[in-house]
Design a protein around this motif. Structure first.
Motif, PDB file in Angstrom:
ATOM      1  N   GLU A 140       0.845  -1.190   0.000  1.00  0.00           N
ATOM      2  CA  GLU A 140       0.000   0.000   0.000  1.00  0.00           C
ATOM      3  C   GLU A 140       0.883   1.243   0.000  1.00  0.00           C
ATOM      4  O   GLU A 140       1.977   1.223   0.558  1.00  0.00           O
ATOM      5  CB  GLU A 140      -0.892   0.036   1.246  1.00  0.00           C
ATOM      6  N   THR A 141       0.389   2.305  -0.573  1.00  0.00           N
ATOM      7  CA  THR A 141       1.106   3.578  -0.545  1.00  0.00           C
ATOM      8  C   THR A 141       0.327   4.565   0.316  1.00  0.00           C
ATOM      9  O   THR A 141      -0.770   4.985  -0.047  1.00  0.00           O
ATOM     10  CB  THR A 141       1.286   4.156  -1.960  1.00  0.00           C
ATOM     11  N   TRP A 142       0.891   4.905   1.464  1.00  0.00           N
ATOM     12  CA  TRP A 142       0.307   5.880   2.369  1.00  0.00           C
ATOM     13  C   TRP A 142       0.869   7.261   2.059  1.00  0.00           C
ATOM     14  O   TRP A 142       1.910   7.374   1.403  1.00  0.00           O
ATOM     15  CB  TRP A 142       0.585   5.506   3.819  1.00  0.00           C
ATOM     16  N   MET A 143       0.206   8.283   2.542  1.00  0.00           N
ATOM     17  CA  MET A 143       0.631   9.648   2.248  1.00  0.00           C
ATOM     18  C   MET A 143       0.643  10.486   3.526  1.00  0.00           C
ATOM     19  O   MET A 143      -0.320  10.461   4.306  1.00  0.00           O
ATOM     20  CB  MET A 143      -0.309  10.270   1.216  1.00  0.00           C
ATOM     21  N   LEU A 144       1.738  11.204   3.735  1.00  0.00           N
ATOM     22  CA  LEU A 144       1.806  12.198   4.799  1.00  0.00           C
ATOM     23  C   LEU A 144       1.387  13.529   4.199  1.00  0.00           C
ATOM     24  O   LEU A 144       2.106  14.106   3.385  1.00  0.00           O
ATOM     25  CB  LEU A 144       3.212  12.294   5.388  1.00  0.00           C
ATOM     26  N   LEU A 145       0.192  13.984   4.576  1.00  0.00           N
ATOM     27  CA  LEU A 145      -0.316  15.278   4.117  1.00  0.00           C
ATOM     28  C   LEU A 145      -0.085  16.307   5.209  1.00  0.00           C
ATOM     29  O   LEU A 145      -0.257  16.012   6.399  1.00  0.00           O
ATOM     30  CB  LEU A 145      -1.826  15.211   3.870  1.00  0.00           C
ATOM     31  N   SER A 146       0.273  17.529   4.827  1.00  0.00           N
ATOM     32  CA  SER A 146       0.402  18.596   5.820  1.00  0.00           C
ATOM     33  C   SER A 146      -0.166  19.892   5.270  1.00  0.00           C
ATOM     34  O   SER A 146      -0.136  20.148   4.066  1.00  0.00           O
ATOM     35  CB  SER A 146       1.868  18.795   6.233  1.00  0.00           C
ATOM     36  N   PHE A 147      -0.712  20.688   6.183  1.00  0.00           N
ATOM     37  CA  PHE A 147      -1.257  21.993   5.831  1.00  0.00           C
ATOM     38  C   PHE A 147      -0.768  23.008   6.861  1.00  0.00           C
ATOM     39  O   PHE A 147      -0.898  22.794   8.068  1.00  0.00           O
ATOM     40  CB  PHE A 147      -2.789  21.962   5.830  1.00  0.00           C
ATOM     41  N   HIS A 148      -0.209  24.100   6.370  1.00  0.00           N
ATOM     42  CA  HIS A 148       0.323  25.147   7.241  1.00  0.00           C
ATOM     43  C   HIS A 148      -0.708  26.266   7.318  1.00  0.00           C
ATOM     44  O   HIS A 148      -0.879  27.045   6.386  1.00  0.00           O
ATOM     45  CB  HIS A 148       1.675  25.624   6.720  1.00  0.00           C
ATOM     46  N   SER A 149      -1.400  26.304   8.456  1.00  0.00           N
ATOM     47  CA  SER A 149      -2.506  27.227   8.636  1.00  0.00           C
ATOM     48  C   SER A 149      -2.027  28.669   8.766  1.00  0.00           C
ATOM     49  O   SER A 149      -0.911  28.923   9.244  1.00  0.00           O
ATOM     50  CB  SER A 149      -3.287  26.831   9.905  1.00  0.00           C
ATOM     51  N   PRO A 150      -2.861  29.635   8.359  1.00  0.00           N
ATOM     52  CA  PRO A 150      -2.491  31.051   8.527  1.00  0.00           C
ATOM     53  C   PRO A 150      -2.216  31.431   9.981  1.00  0.00           C
ATOM     54  O   PRO A 150      -1.501  32.412  10.235  1.00  0.00           O
ATOM     55  CB  PRO A 150      -3.715  31.797   7.981  1.00  0.00           C
ATOM     56  N   ASP A 151      -2.769  30.650  10.935  1.00  0.00           N
ATOM     57  CA  ASP A 151      -2.509  30.968  12.346  1.00  0.00           C
ATOM     58  C   ASP A 151      -1.162  30.416  12.815  1.00  0.00           C
ATOM     59  O   ASP A 151      -0.811  30.545  13.994  1.00  0.00           O
ATOM     60  CB  ASP A 151      -3.632  30.445  13.236  1.00  0.00           C
ATOM     61  N   GLY A 152      -0.403  29.811  11.898  1.00  0.00           N
ATOM     62  CA  GLY A 152       0.939  29.349  12.222  1.00  0.00           C
ATOM     63  C   GLY A 152       1.035  27.883  12.573  1.00  0.00           C
ATOM     64  O   GLY A 152       2.132  27.321  12.592  1.00  0.00           O
ATOM     65  N   LYS A 153      -0.082  27.234  12.856  1.00  0.00           N
ATOM     66  CA  LYS A 153      -0.046  25.819  13.242  1.00  0.00           C
ATOM     67  C   LYS A 153       0.074  24.919  12.009  1.00  0.00           C
ATOM     68  O   LYS A 153      -0.338  25.283  10.916  1.00  0.00           O
ATOM     69  CB  LYS A 153      -1.297  25.452  14.033  1.00  0.00           C
ATOM     70  N   ILE A 154       0.640  23.742  12.230  1.00  0.00           N
ATOM     71  CA  ILE A 154       0.807  22.760  11.160  1.00  0.00           C
ATOM     72  C   ILE A 154      -0.118  21.588  11.443  1.00  0.00           C
ATOM     73  O   ILE A 154      -0.026  20.934  12.492  1.00  0.00           O
ATOM     74  CB  ILE A 154       2.257  22.262  11.061  1.00  0.00           C
ATOM     75  N   TYR A 155      -1.039  21.329  10.514  1.00  0.00           N
ATOM     76  CA  TYR A 155      -1.967  20.205  10.623  1.00  0.00           C
ATOM     77  C   TYR A 155      -1.518  19.116   9.660  1.00  0.00           C
ATOM     78  O   TYR A 155      -1.061  19.404   8.548  1.00  0.00           O
ATOM     79  CB  TYR A 155      -3.386  20.659  10.300  1.00  0.00           C
ATOM     80  N   SER A 156      -1.643  17.868  10.074  1.00  0.00           N
ATOM     81  CA  SER A 156      -1.142  16.780   9.226  1.00  0.00           C
ATOM     82  C   SER A 156      -1.899  15.493   9.492  1.00  0.00           C
ATOM     83  O   SER A 156      -2.602  15.343  10.494  1.00  0.00           O
ATOM     84  CB  SER A 156       0.361  16.568   9.465  1.00  0.00           C
ATOM     85  N   GLU A 157      -1.728  14.559   8.588  1.00  0.00           N
ATOM     86  CA  GLU A 157      -2.319  13.237   8.735  1.00  0.00           C
ATOM     87  C   GLU A 157      -1.546  12.247   7.876  1.00  0.00           C
ATOM     88  O   GLU A 157      -0.916  12.624   6.885  1.00  0.00           O
ATOM     89  CB  GLU A 157      -3.790  13.243   8.341  1.00  0.00           C
ATOM     90  N   VAL A 158      -1.564  10.990   8.294  1.00  0.00           N
ATOM     91  CA  VAL A 158      -1.020   9.894   7.500  1.00  0.00           C
ATOM     92  C   VAL A 158      -2.215   9.098   7.011  1.00  0.00           C
ATOM     93  O   VAL A 158      -2.951   8.517   7.820  1.00  0.00           O
ATOM     94  CB  VAL A 158      -0.065   9.014   8.328  1.00  0.00           C
ATOM     95  N   ASP A 182       2.599  23.485  16.780  1.00  0.00           N
ATOM     96  CA  ASP A 182       2.892  24.911  16.670  1.00  0.00           C
ATOM     97  C   ASP A 182       4.402  25.088  16.666  1.00  0.00           C
ATOM     98  O   ASP A 182       5.066  24.754  17.656  1.00  0.00           O
ATOM     99  CB  ASP A 182       2.277  25.655  17.852  1.00  0.00           C
ATOM    100  N   PRO A 183       4.996  25.577  15.572  1.00  0.00           N
ATOM    101  CA  PRO A 183       6.452  25.754  15.515  1.00  0.00           C
ATOM    102  C   PRO A 183       7.000  26.622  16.643  1.00  0.00           C
ATOM    103  O   PRO A 183       8.187  26.549  16.963  1.00  0.00           O
ATOM    104  CB  PRO A 183       6.675  26.422  14.151  1.00  0.00           C
ATOM    105  N   GLN A 184       6.122  27.417  17.263  1.00  0.00           N
ATOM    106  CA  GLN A 184       6.571  28.289  18.347  1.00  0.00           C
ATOM    107  C   GLN A 184       6.486  27.637  19.721  1.00  0.00           C
ATOM    108  O   GLN A 184       6.984  28.196  20.691  1.00  0.00           O
ATOM    109  CB  GLN A 184       5.719  29.573  18.359  1.00  0.00           C
ATOM    110  N   GLY A 185       5.841  26.456  19.780  1.00  0.00           N
ATOM    111  CA  GLY A 185       5.697  25.907  21.128  1.00  0.00           C
ATOM    112  C   GLY A 185       5.113  24.527  21.238  1.00  0.00           C
ATOM    113  O   GLY A 185       4.271  24.276  22.096  1.00  0.00           O
ATOM    114  N   GLY A 186       5.478  23.601  20.370  1.00  0.00           N
ATOM    115  CA  GLY A 186       5.045  22.217  20.512  1.00  0.00           C
ATOM    116  C   GLY A 186       3.647  21.969  19.989  1.00  0.00           C
ATOM    117  O   GLY A 186       3.162  22.668  19.117  1.00  0.00           O
ATOM    118  N   GLU A 187       2.976  20.942  20.569  1.00  0.00           N
ATOM    119  CA  GLU A 187       1.650  20.560  20.095  1.00  0.00           C
ATOM    120  C   GLU A 187       0.644  21.671  20.369  1.00  0.00           C
ATOM    121  O   GLU A 187       0.695  22.345  21.392  1.00  0.00           O
ATOM    122  CB  GLU A 187       1.192  19.253  20.755  1.00  0.00           C
TER     123      GLU A 187
END
Length: 205
Positions: A140-158, A182-187
């Protein structure tokens, strides 16, 4: 099926079964973000996002290849393959619905021939597995998707894709949602609520 990774949840156990872990995925996302931050408006258009993507791939390869994964590039599509050769992982940018339960995400950019072949293969394997469980062990081929929100947080899923609309992946058999980071402070806190709907017509430009 939508699962959430975190606090030893069912999603995290599924992630472990794939040979992956939240910490390493967050590390790769932050690695890509740090590289993206070095780019300015004076760089070529798209250079920063390309750098983000390629650094994510590099970091995942650096983490998982020493654990026995193999890095390949079919049709110039960077892919890492699990030691069992049962599944692989591809990295891609997702749209605003990445990493949330209330909507179905799509890839941000069109995908090439190797991804379409992989998605078609995933769809076939899912159908066959319902008829014969032994067939579920095929690759199977899985995908790591990520979205960088305007509020600075990074959302992702496998997630495991199983259908496409044109050149964009739009259907998923399994989705494992990562805790936002959050690149500025963890989860960071998750986007738990569905955004309000408004009654207006959308016209494509």
């Amino acid at each position: 099926m939508i699962l959430e990774a975190g606090n030893w949840s069912e999603g995290e156990r599924k992630l472990e079964a794939l040979g992956l872990d939240v910490s390493s995925i967050h590390d790769a996302l932050l690695y890509g973000h740090a590289e993206r931050e070095t780019y300015t408006s004076f760089d070529a258009p798209g250079a920063g996002e390309y750098a983000r993507w390629t650094r994510q791939i590099r970091r995942l390869s650096e983490v998982y290849v020493p654990q026995g994964w193999t890095r390949i590039n079919p049709d110039n599509q960077p892919t890492i393959v699990h030691p069992s050769n049962r599944h692989s992982l591809v990295v891609a940018s997702g749209n605003v619905f990445t990493g949330v339960r209330y909507a179905t995400p799509s890839t941000k950019n069109p995908r090439g021939r190797s991804i379409r072949t992989a998605v078609d293969n995933n769809a076939a394997l899912v159908d066959l597995a319902e008829l014969e469980p032994a067939l579920a062990g095929l690759k199977e081929t899985w995908m790591l998707l990520s979205f960088h929100s305007p509020d600075g947080k990074i959302y992702s899923e496998v997630s495991l894709p199983n259908s496409m609309s044109g050149e964009f992946i739009s259907g998923w058999h399994h989705r494992i949602l990562m805790p936002p980071v959050d690149p500025q402070g963890g989860e960071a806190d998750a986007r738990d609520e569905e955004p309000p709907s408004y009654d207006f017509a959308v016209v494509r430009k």
